[in-house]
Scaffold this motif. Structure first.
Motif, PDB file in Angstrom:
ATOM      1  N   ARG A  45       0.811  -1.222   0.000  1.00 13.02           N
ATOM      2  CA  ARG A  45       0.000   0.000   0.000  1.00 13.02           C
ATOM      3  C   ARG A  45       0.838   1.262   0.000  1.00 13.02           C
ATOM      4  NH1 ARG A  45      -4.706  -1.615   4.432  1.00 13.02           N
ATOM      5  NH2 ARG A  45      -5.867  -3.056   3.062  1.00 13.02           N
ATOM      6  N   GLU A  46       2.088   1.161   0.429  1.00 14.60           N
ATOM      7  CA  GLU A  46       2.971   2.323   0.460  1.00 14.60           C
ATOM      8  C   GLU A  46       3.638   2.568  -0.893  1.00 14.60           C
ATOM      9  OE1 GLU A  46       3.062   0.008   3.152  1.00 14.60           O
ATOM     10  OE2 GLU A  46       1.617   1.430   4.009  1.00 14.60           O
ATOM     11  N   GLY A  47       3.350   1.714  -1.859  1.00 13.88           N
ATOM     12  CA  GLY A  47       3.951   1.862  -3.169  1.00 13.88           C
ATOM     13  C   GLY A  47       5.310   1.209  -3.305  1.00 13.88           C
ATOM     14  N   SER A  48       5.707   0.433  -2.305  1.00 16.87           N
ATOM     15  CA  SER A  48       6.986  -0.264  -2.371  1.00 16.87           C
ATOM     16  C   SER A  48       6.872  -1.506  -3.249  1.00 16.87           C
ATOM     17  CB  SER A  48       7.433  -0.699  -0.974  1.00 16.87           C
ATOM     18  OG  SER A  48       7.566   0.399  -0.116  1.00 16.87           O
ATOM     19  N   LEU A  49       7.979  -1.904  -3.838  1.00 20.10           N
ATOM     20  CA  LEU A  49       8.085  -3.148  -4.588  1.00 20.10           C
ATOM     21  C   LEU A  49       8.883  -4.139  -3.764  1.00 20.10           C
ATOM     22  CD1 LEU A  49       7.556  -4.550  -7.399  1.00 20.10           C
ATOM     23  CD2 LEU A  49       9.902  -3.857  -7.963  1.00 20.10           C
ATOM     24  N   GLN A  78      -5.734  -6.894   3.239  1.00 19.51           N
ATOM     25  CA  GLN A  78      -5.468  -6.099   4.430  1.00 19.51           C
ATOM     26  C   GLN A  78      -4.111  -5.407   4.353  1.00 19.51           C
ATOM     27  OE1 GLN A  78      -6.763  -9.426   4.733  1.00 19.51           O
ATOM     28  NE2 GLN A  78      -8.725  -8.365   4.752  1.00 19.51           N
ATOM     29  N   GLY A  79      -3.373  -5.695   3.278  1.00 22.24           N
ATOM     30  CA  GLY A  79      -2.064  -5.096   3.104  1.00 22.24           C
ATOM     31  C   GLY A  79      -0.939  -5.907   3.719  1.00 22.24           C
ATOM     32  N   THR A  80      -1.238  -7.097   4.216  1.00 20.54           N
ATOM     33  CA  THR A  80      -0.218  -7.951   4.826  1.00 20.54           C
ATOM     34  C   THR A  80       0.599  -8.651   3.753  1.00 20.54           C
ATOM     35  OG1 THR A  80      -1.624  -8.360   6.752  1.00 20.54           O
ATOM     36  CG2 THR A  80       0.189  -9.901   6.386  1.00 20.54           C
ATOM     37  N   LEU A  81       1.910  -8.635   3.920  1.00 16.60           N
ATOM     38  CA  LEU A  81       2.821  -9.301   2.992  1.00 16.60           C
ATOM     39  C   LEU A  81       3.114 -10.717   3.478  1.00 16.60           C
ATOM     40  CD1 LEU A  81       4.916  -9.127   0.587  1.00 16.60           C
ATOM     41  CD2 LEU A  81       6.590  -8.535   2.362  1.00 16.60           C
ATOM     42  N   TRP A  82       3.011 -11.682   2.552  1.00 13.41           N
ATOM     43  CA  TRP A  82       3.319 -13.080   2.831  1.00 13.41           C
ATOM     44  C   TRP A  82       4.467 -13.517   1.935  1.00 13.41           C
ATOM     45  CZ3 TRP A  82       0.611 -15.532   6.708  1.00 13.41           C
ATOM     46  CH2 TRP A  82      -0.570 -14.905   7.131  1.00 13.41           C
ATOM     47  N   ALA A  83       5.408 -14.269   2.495  1.00 14.68           N
ATOM     48  CA  ALA A  83       6.554 -14.768   1.745  1.00 14.68           C
ATOM     49  C   ALA A  83       6.679 -16.272   1.969  1.00 14.68           C
ATOM     50  CB  ALA A  83       7.839 -14.069   2.188  1.00 14.68           C
ATOM     51  N   SER A 124      11.002 -23.486   3.474  1.00 16.33           N
ATOM     52  CA  SER A 124      11.053 -23.703   4.920  1.00 16.33           C
ATOM     53  C   SER A 124       9.843 -23.138   5.648  1.00 16.33           C
ATOM     54  CB  SER A 124      12.332 -23.080   5.487  1.00 16.33           C
ATOM     55  OG  SER A 124      13.481 -23.597   4.855  1.00 16.33           O
ATOM     56  N   GLY A 125       8.787 -22.787   4.907  1.00 18.69           N
ATOM     57  CA  GLY A 125       7.581 -22.313   5.565  1.00 18.69           C
ATOM     58  C   GLY A 125       7.011 -21.054   4.955  1.00 18.69           C
ATOM     59  N   LEU A 126       5.993 -20.523   5.623  1.00 19.30           N
ATOM     60  CA  LEU A 126       5.282 -19.322   5.193  1.00 19.30           C
ATOM     61  C   LEU A 126       5.524 -18.223   6.213  1.00 19.30           C
ATOM     62  CD1 LEU A 126       3.131 -17.975   3.309  1.00 19.30           C
ATOM     63  CD2 LEU A 126       1.407 -18.829   4.919  1.00 19.30           C
ATOM     64  N   SER A 127       5.993 -17.061   5.754  1.00 24.09           N
ATOM     65  CA  SER A 127       6.330 -15.956   6.650  1.00 24.09           C
ATOM     66  C   SER A 127       5.389 -14.778   6.422  1.00 24.09           C
ATOM     67  CB  SER A 127       7.777 -15.509   6.439  1.00 24.09           C
ATOM     68  OG  SER A 127       8.690 -16.566   6.703  1.00 24.09           O
ATOM     69  N   ARG A 128       4.950 -14.154   7.520  1.00 20.19           N
ATOM     70  CA  ARG A 128       4.078 -12.979   7.473  1.00 20.19           C
ATOM     71  C   ARG A 128       4.833 -11.775   8.017  1.00 20.19           C
ATOM     72  NH1 ARG A 128      -0.958 -13.291  11.279  1.00 20.19           N
ATOM     73  NH2 ARG A 128       0.659 -12.799  12.823  1.00 20.19           N
ATOM     74  N   PHE A 129       4.799 -10.688   7.244  1.00 21.92           N
ATOM     75  CA  PHE A 129       5.505  -9.476   7.672  1.00 21.92           C
ATOM     76  C   PHE A 129       4.668  -8.734   8.708  1.00 21.92           C
ATOM     77  CE2 PHE A 129       7.143  -5.048   6.654  1.00 21.92           C
ATOM     78  CZ  PHE A 129       8.361  -5.256   7.277  1.00 21.92           C
ATOM     79  N   GLU A 130       5.307  -8.396   9.826  1.00 20.55           N
ATOM     80  CA  GLU A 130       4.598  -7.748  10.926  1.00 20.55           C
ATOM     81  C   GLU A 130       5.211  -6.397  11.260  1.00 20.55           C
ATOM     82  OE1 GLU A 130       4.557 -10.711  14.033  1.00 20.55           O
ATOM     83  OE2 GLU A 130       2.840 -11.743  13.113  1.00 20.55           O
TER      84      GLU A 130
END
Length: 217
Positions: A80-84, A122-127, A131-137
């Motif tokens: 949402r901040e326009g970041s890539l 919701q704007g949450t980034l998932w990677a 080795s798993g699924l990571s959520r940016f907090e």
């Protein structure tokens, strides 16, 4: 927009295909992820050529010489901040206002080799990684693995459906639906053509499209 395995980038419009290759300025003809930002620029991750940006018919390229962690780019998404956000073999990078910020396992990522990225509504980034699924907090990542209920730690695709449930494709463990803090697992026993998921997408009516190693469902 369609990335190919050696013939560059293809744009489908009303009428014939228009192809973009090294002849048109791409750094590499093997195009992997494609992402369009809010300004209408098309970003392309390549297999060894770095990150290409197509805007107004002009291609510019970012490589390790410009601060990119690796010239092989696996996945791209925006926020949402326009970041890539850029997934590579060396970690995850956020490109914001022309500057790179690096995130690695020291930031809570499950691995430095990121296989897929997704930004939910919701704007949450998932990677996802092997080795798993990571959520940016905000500043760090929180990682989910088989210990949290995932069917397999190799995460290959993520998609959020219109109802808000998060679907997680894996490389061998089928499909996971995350809802209300719990994972529900779907495999070949439930009708999947393969337990190796390659991609996920959906329609507005809630239909989910699942690309697998063998065929599309």
């Amino acid at each position: 927009w369609i990335g190919t395995g050696g013939e560059g980038l293809v744009r489908l419009k009303s009428g014939p295909f228009i192809s973009f290759t090294k002849r048109e300025g791409l750094s590499q003809d093997v195009v992997l992820p494609v992402y369009e930002d809010a300004e209408g620029a098309i970003w392309m991750g390549t297999d060894g050529g770095g990150l290409d940006r197509l805007k107004d018919g002009r291609v510019t390229t970012l490589t390790t010489q410009n601060g990119l962690l690796d010239n092989l780019v696996f996945s791209l998404t925006g926020d949402r901040e326009g970041s890539l956000w850029i997934a590579t073999r060396g970690g995850l990078q956020r490109l914001q206002n022309g500057k790179f910020t690096v995130f690695t396992t020291s930031s809570g990522l499950s691995s430095n080799i990121i296989s897929c990225l997704y930004t939910d509504r919701q704007g949450t980034l998932w990677a996802g990684s092997r080795s798993g699924l990571s959520r940016f907090e905000g500043k760090r990542f929180r990682t989910y693995t088989t210990e949290d209920g995932l069917s397999n730690d190799y995460v290959t695709a993520v998609y959020q459906d219109p109802a808000g449930a998060l679907w997680v494709g894996t490389g061998g463990g089928g499909l996971n639906k995350s809802e209300a803090g719990r994972f529900t697992i779907y495999t070949q026993k439930n009708g999947l053509s393969s337990d190796t998921i390659r991609s996920l997408n959906g329609d507005a009516d809630g239909t989910i499209w699942i690309g697998t190693r063998d065929r599309k469902r």
